[in-house]
Structure formats: C-alpha cells, structure tokens
Scaffold this motif. Structure first.
Motif, PDB file in Angstrom:
ATOM      1  N   LEU A  82      -9.244 -65.259  12.029  1.00 15.97           N
ATOM      2  CA  LEU A  82     -10.316 -66.105  11.498  1.00 15.97           C
ATOM      3  C   LEU A  82      -9.934 -67.582  11.515  1.00 15.97           C
ATOM      4  CD1 LEU A  82     -11.619 -64.032   8.457  1.00 15.97           C
ATOM      5  CD2 LEU A  82     -13.038 -64.975  10.287  1.00 15.97           C
ATOM      6  N   SER A  84      -7.739 -69.011  13.550  1.00 20.53           N
ATOM      7  CA  SER A  84      -7.226 -69.442  14.853  1.00 20.53           C
ATOM      8  C   SER A  84      -8.252 -70.306  15.597  1.00 20.53           C
ATOM      9  CB  SER A  84      -6.887 -68.219  15.712  1.00 20.53           C
ATOM     10  OG  SER A  84      -6.733 -68.571  17.070  1.00 20.53           O
ATOM     11  N   PRO A  85      -7.918 -71.554  15.930  1.00 23.85           N
ATOM     12  CA  PRO A  85      -8.839 -72.384  16.723  1.00 23.85           C
ATOM     13  C   PRO A  85      -9.166 -71.756  18.079  1.00 23.85           C
ATOM     14  CG  PRO A  85      -7.125 -73.737  15.720  1.00 23.85           C
ATOM     15  CD  PRO A  85      -6.722 -72.309  15.518  1.00 23.85           C
ATOM     16  N   CYS A  87      -9.372 -68.532  18.807  1.00 21.35           N
ATOM     17  CA  CYS A  87     -10.339 -67.453  18.608  1.00 21.35           C
ATOM     18  C   CYS A  87     -11.708 -68.011  18.233  1.00 21.35           C
ATOM     19  CB  CYS A  87      -9.843 -66.495  17.525  1.00 21.35           C
ATOM     20  SG  CYS A  87      -8.391 -65.537  17.996  1.00 21.35           S
ATOM     21  N   GLN A  88     -11.734 -69.043  17.426  1.00 28.73           N
ATOM     22  CA  GLN A  88     -13.008 -69.652  17.036  1.00 28.73           C
ATOM     23  C   GLN A  88     -13.754 -70.179  18.255  1.00 28.73           C
ATOM     24  OE1 GLN A  88     -11.925 -72.625  14.159  1.00 28.73           O
ATOM     25  NE2 GLN A  88     -11.126 -71.124  12.704  1.00 28.73           N
ATOM     26  N   ALA A  89     -13.025 -70.755  19.204  1.00 28.70           N
ATOM     27  CA  ALA A  89     -13.656 -71.318  20.393  1.00 28.70           C
ATOM     28  C   ALA A  89     -14.004 -70.246  21.418  1.00 28.70           C
ATOM     29  CB  ALA A  89     -12.729 -72.358  21.026  1.00 28.70           C
ATOM     30  N   PRO A  92     -16.428 -66.498  19.164  1.00 27.57           N
ATOM     31  CA  PRO A  92     -17.071 -66.742  17.865  1.00 27.57           C
ATOM     32  C   PRO A  92     -17.765 -65.505  17.295  1.00 27.57           C
ATOM     33  CG  PRO A  92     -18.299 -67.798  19.643  1.00 27.57           C
ATOM     34  CD  PRO A  92     -16.987 -67.358  20.226  1.00 27.57           C
ATOM     35  N   ILE A  95     -15.319 -63.734  15.221  1.00 26.90           N
ATOM     36  CA  ILE A  95     -15.135 -64.484  13.973  1.00 26.90           C
ATOM     37  C   ILE A  95     -16.229 -64.120  12.978  1.00 26.90           C
ATOM     38  CG2 ILE A  95     -15.079 -66.776  12.942  1.00 26.90           C
ATOM     39  CD1 ILE A  95     -12.597 -66.123  14.599  1.00 26.90           C
ATOM     40  N   GLU A  96     -17.465 -64.074  13.427  1.00 21.20           N
ATOM     41  CA  GLU A  96     -18.568 -63.722  12.531  1.00 21.20           C
ATOM     42  C   GLU A  96     -18.406 -62.306  12.007  1.00 21.20           C
ATOM     43  OE1 GLU A  96     -21.062 -65.628  11.222  1.00 21.20           O
ATOM     44  OE2 GLU A  96     -19.775 -67.177  12.109  1.00 21.20           O
ATOM     45  N   LYS A  99     -15.710 -62.049   9.243  1.00 22.10           N
ATOM     46  CA  LYS A  99     -16.112 -62.595   7.951  1.00 22.10           C
ATOM     47  C   LYS A  99     -16.692 -61.508   7.038  1.00 22.10           C
ATOM     48  CE  LYS A  99     -17.183 -67.246   9.668  1.00 22.10           C
ATOM     49  NZ  LYS A  99     -18.282 -68.210   9.939  1.00 22.10           N
TER      50      LYS A  99
END
Length: 280
Positions: A82, A84-85, A87-89, A92, A95-96, A99
């Motif tokens: 969650l 990790s830049p 993984c976020q890029a 996504p 990431i959702e 959460k």
C-alpha cells in the motif's frame, strides 16, 4: 484449541526453504503472515507434519518494476505494498483492493503471497490479480514457473500448487497511463471477508472502452471477463448482465445464491461505471 504437534522449520534462505519442501512435500505448509494459517492450525482444520516459516527470507519481500511488469515478492506485507510508490503507480487497482483487507493492524502482518496461496474466494488480492491478468510465480527446487489465476485457483481454499512448490511472487502488468479503475465490496462489517467484491479497469479504445471486470466471493474462486463497451449506462448494464447470467453463485450461511447474484450485478455495474468514468 491448540495445534496438533508439528515440526517447526525456519530457513534463512530460499534454497533452504525449497529443500524442506522437497523433503516434506504435501505434508508441509508454508507460513508467511500466519493470519489464516494460525487459525487453521489452532482449530486443527489442518494437521501438517511440518510448518515452514519463510519470514527470514528477505528476497521474498522485494518489489521490482521491470519493463511493463511489476514483480511483488510473496512475503511483501500488505501495508508495504500500500505504501509503495511503485505499486501505487503501476497497479492502482491492487492498492484499492488492499485498502479493504482487514484492518491496519492485520495489514502490517498479512502478505500478498499468503493471500493468494490461501485461495479464499472472497479475498481481495486474488481478485485484483485475476482482474489485472497477472500471474503467480511458483518456485521449487526443480525451477520456477508461472501460472495464470484461472489455472492456479481450483476452488475455495484449493490451488494447483505442487507439494514441493511455494508461491514466490505475484507478477502483474503495469497499467497504462489513463486507465480507470473501480473496486467495491459488500460485507457484514468493515474488515470482514467480502460477501461479494467487484474490481474493474477500463481504457479508451477507439470510440468506446476496453475493460476487465472481476468478481470475488460470487463463486468458489475469483474470475474476470474482458470485453468492450460504451459509456452508455444501458450498455454497461447489458455487459454486466451477460457476465452475471452465467455464474453459479455460492449459497451458504452468509448469503443465498440469489443475493450473491444480485450483489454481483449491482457491484459489477458500479465498478465498471467508475472505471470508465475515471479514464483519461
């Protein structure tokens, strides 16, 4: 209740872990976060001869982007993914999904590989992996192979992993810029496993949209369907209705088959609409 007796093994390297899996085979279970396995052991729903604790194997926690793929080590904590830049890029949608996994306390311990290996049909990580068209990396002393989710998941808490193999990483495609995503689930309480969860991504394709829509908790394993549609509400509803028509929903004490079918249709339509509206 406490676990039945077992041999506890804590290897320091991947090679040592693979040697133990070769030795014990189907009589061994691999422990990463231990959140699900610990409960199964305590209830004596599983009685392994050996438990192989892989938490000292640092290489299994690495997150690496290589070209159009991101490789997330099986031991990567949900909280670390969650944060990790990369993984976020790159992913996504994952990431959702994360959460919605448990609570922040459990996410600090739970691992993405453990969730996939456990194969709960309602779990968010397997659903996102399936929707994104990712693969599971399986490693044994014999070598490394990749498996698609539709070939790996065999049913509720069942996989096609061989006895001497372990889930070593998740391989996910990097989403293209401008891709829209959507994720929603319904459960009894926040942090509980979903009764039904839905995930989607969409990207512009000519005058319409190309999409992948995944459902978890509806059947005994997550699944995803790809297609093309417009941003017209009726077209989206029709696309989702065709997908939901063919499912064979679970029927248990948590929800009836008819209710799960209703949730699959409702959530599927919402997340696909969200993904389409979020495209750039």
């Amino acid at each position: 209740m406490k676990p039945a007796p077992f041999e506890y093994c804590r290897p320091d390297t991947l090679d040592e872990a693979l040697e133990l899996l070769t030795e014990f085979g189907d009589d061994a279970l691999v422990m990463s976060g231990g959140l699900s396995l610990g409960a199964l052991l305590n209830m004596r729903m599983v009685r392994p001869e050996a438990v192989i604790d892989i938490n000292r194997i640092a290489q299994l926690s690495q997150i690496e982007v290589a070209g159009d793929e991101i490789r997330i080590g099986a031991l990567a904590r949900q909280a670390d993914v969650l944060a990790s830049p990369d993984c976020q890029a790159a992913v996504p949608l994952l990431i959702e999904g994360l959460k919605n996994v448990g609570h922040y306390q459990t996410r600090s311990r739970g691992t993405v590989g453990g969730s996939v290996a456990h194969a709960d049909p309602s779990a968010e990580t397997p659903l996102c992996l399936t929707t994104l068209g990712g693969e599971i990396e399986l490693t044994s002393a014999r070598g490394v192979r990749r498996a698609k989710p539709e070939d790996f998941f065999a049913g509720a808490l069942m996989t096609e992993r061989e006895g001497d193999e372990m889930v070593s990483a998740l391989i996910l495609p990097v989403l293209a810029p401008g891709t829209g995503i959507g994720f929603e689930e319904i459960n009894e309480r926040h942090g509980d496993f979903a009764i039904v969860a839905a995930a989607a991504w969409a990207t512009r394709d000519g005058g319409g949209f190309r999409y992948s829509l995944g459902l978890g908790g509806a059947e005994d394993r997550p699944f995803a369907v790809q297609g093309n549609t417009s941003n017209d509400t009726s077209a989206i509803r029709e696309a989702v209705a065709e997908i939901v028509h063919d499912i064979e929903p679970l029927d248990d004490q948590r929800a009836s088959a008819s209710y799960r079918r209703h949730l699959a249709s409702y959530l599927g339509g919402r997340v696909l609409q969200q993904a389409i509206e979020a495209t750039a």
